[in-house]
Design a protein around this motif. Structure first.
Motif, short mmCIF file in Angstrom:
data_model
loop_
_atom_site.label_atom_id
_atom_site.label_comp_id
_atom_site.label_asym_id
_atom_site.label_seq_id
_atom_site.Cartn_x
_atom_site.Cartn_y
_atom_site.Cartn_z
N SER A 113 44.70 41.89 42.92
CA SER A 113 46.57 42.83 41.66
C SER A 113 47.08 41.14 41.53
O SER A 113 47.01 40.84 43.00
CB SER A 113 46.44 43.92 42.53
OG SER A 113 47.73 44.65 41.98
N LEU A 165 39.01 37.49 34.54
CA LEU A 165 39.63 38.30 35.20
C LEU A 165 39.61 38.11 36.77
O LEU A 165 39.18 37.77 36.93
CB LEU A 165 38.91 39.91 34.66
CG LEU A 165 38.74 40.02 33.56
CD1 LEU A 165 37.72 41.56 33.90
CD2 LEU A 165 40.05 40.91 33.12
N PRO A 166 40.93 38.10 37.08
CA PRO A 166 40.82 37.10 38.47
C PRO A 166 40.30 38.66 39.16
O PRO A 166 39.83 39.48 38.60
CB PRO A 166 42.95 37.57 38.72
CG PRO A 166 43.13 38.24 36.90
CD PRO A 166 41.77 38.44 36.78
N HIS A 206 41.89 44.08 36.79
CA HIS A 206 41.08 42.48 37.96
C HIS A 206 40.14 42.90 38.52
O HIS A 206 39.68 44.64 38.04
CB HIS A 206 42.33 42.86 38.48
CG HIS A 206 42.50 43.39 39.71
ND1 HIS A 206 41.81 43.74 41.05
CD2 HIS A 206 43.71 44.04 39.63
CE1 HIS A 206 42.76 45.06 40.90
NE2 HIS A 206 43.97 45.31 40.43
N GLY A 224 46.59 41.37 38.07
CA GLY A 224 45.94 41.58 37.02
C GLY A 224 46.19 40.23 35.92
O GLY A 224 47.55 39.88 36.29
#
Length: 198
Positions: free
Chosen positions: A24, A20-21, A73, A26
């Protein structure tokens, strides 16, 4: 010890969180399906979405609902006002001009556990070796490919954090050296497994 199914689920969800980054918009569920497949975890889009919904109850995850497909995210900040340990200052404060985190960690803060360095030698499985290539344990860490898995060698601090991390790897890691550490980990795992025999 947890069942193979439980370990597989935990490993998959850990990998999912890693993908997950931090901001946003994401990454979408479909993108996560491909990423987890590349990491050795074939899973359906529906299972990914179920995992994300469950994990968002525990971890600070957000879903970007502004457009379809939705992107997931990590949350960008924690709500400081919810912490009972924080106190509002009467005036603004200024940080230290000559502060270096690495120097502080190495020389000024009291060490956890034992400060001495040890040479850790361990067998690790392919999945853990892949993770360690991205986030090495030390600057001198080496991974040597074996017929099955890899041999890990690294100079690390002999601390409670190290033992906690070693135990958290389950059957993905076997300590070979130092012998005292190997015996400590073995006794801890034997004791833990005995709790499930009743």
């Amino acid at each position: 010890m947890p069942s193979a199914t439980t370990r597989a689920t935990l490993s998959r969800q850990w990998e999912l969180l890693r993908q997950l980054p931090s901001r946003s918009p994401g990454v979408t569920s479909a993108q996560l399906v491909m990423r987890l497949k590349d990491a050795g975890f074939p899973i359906s889009k529906r299972s990914i979405e179920r995992d994300l919904n469950e994990l968002s109850l525990i971890f600070p995850l957000e879903r970007n609902d502004k457009s379809i497909p939705y992107g997931w995210h990590w949350s960008t900040a924690f709500a400081a006002h919810r912490s009972p340990l924080l106190e509002m200052l009467g005036s603004s404060s200024e940080g230290l001009r000559e502060f270096e985190l690495s120097s502080c960690l190495q020389h000024e803060l009291p060490p956890f556990g034992h400060p001495e360095k040890i040479e850790l030698i361990a067998w690790v499985n392919e999945h853990l070796a892949r993770l360690l290539r991205e986030t090495p344990l030390s600057a001198d860490m080496r991974l040597m490919a074996l017929e099955q898995g890899h041999q890990l060698t690294a100079t690390v601090s002999n601390s409670w954090q190290l033992r906690w991390w070693l135990l958290s790897q389950g059957d993905g890691l076997i300590v070979e050296q130092p012998v005292a550490l190997r015996e400590h980990i073995a006794l801890t795992l034997i004791s833990a497994a005995a709790q499930y025999q009743a």
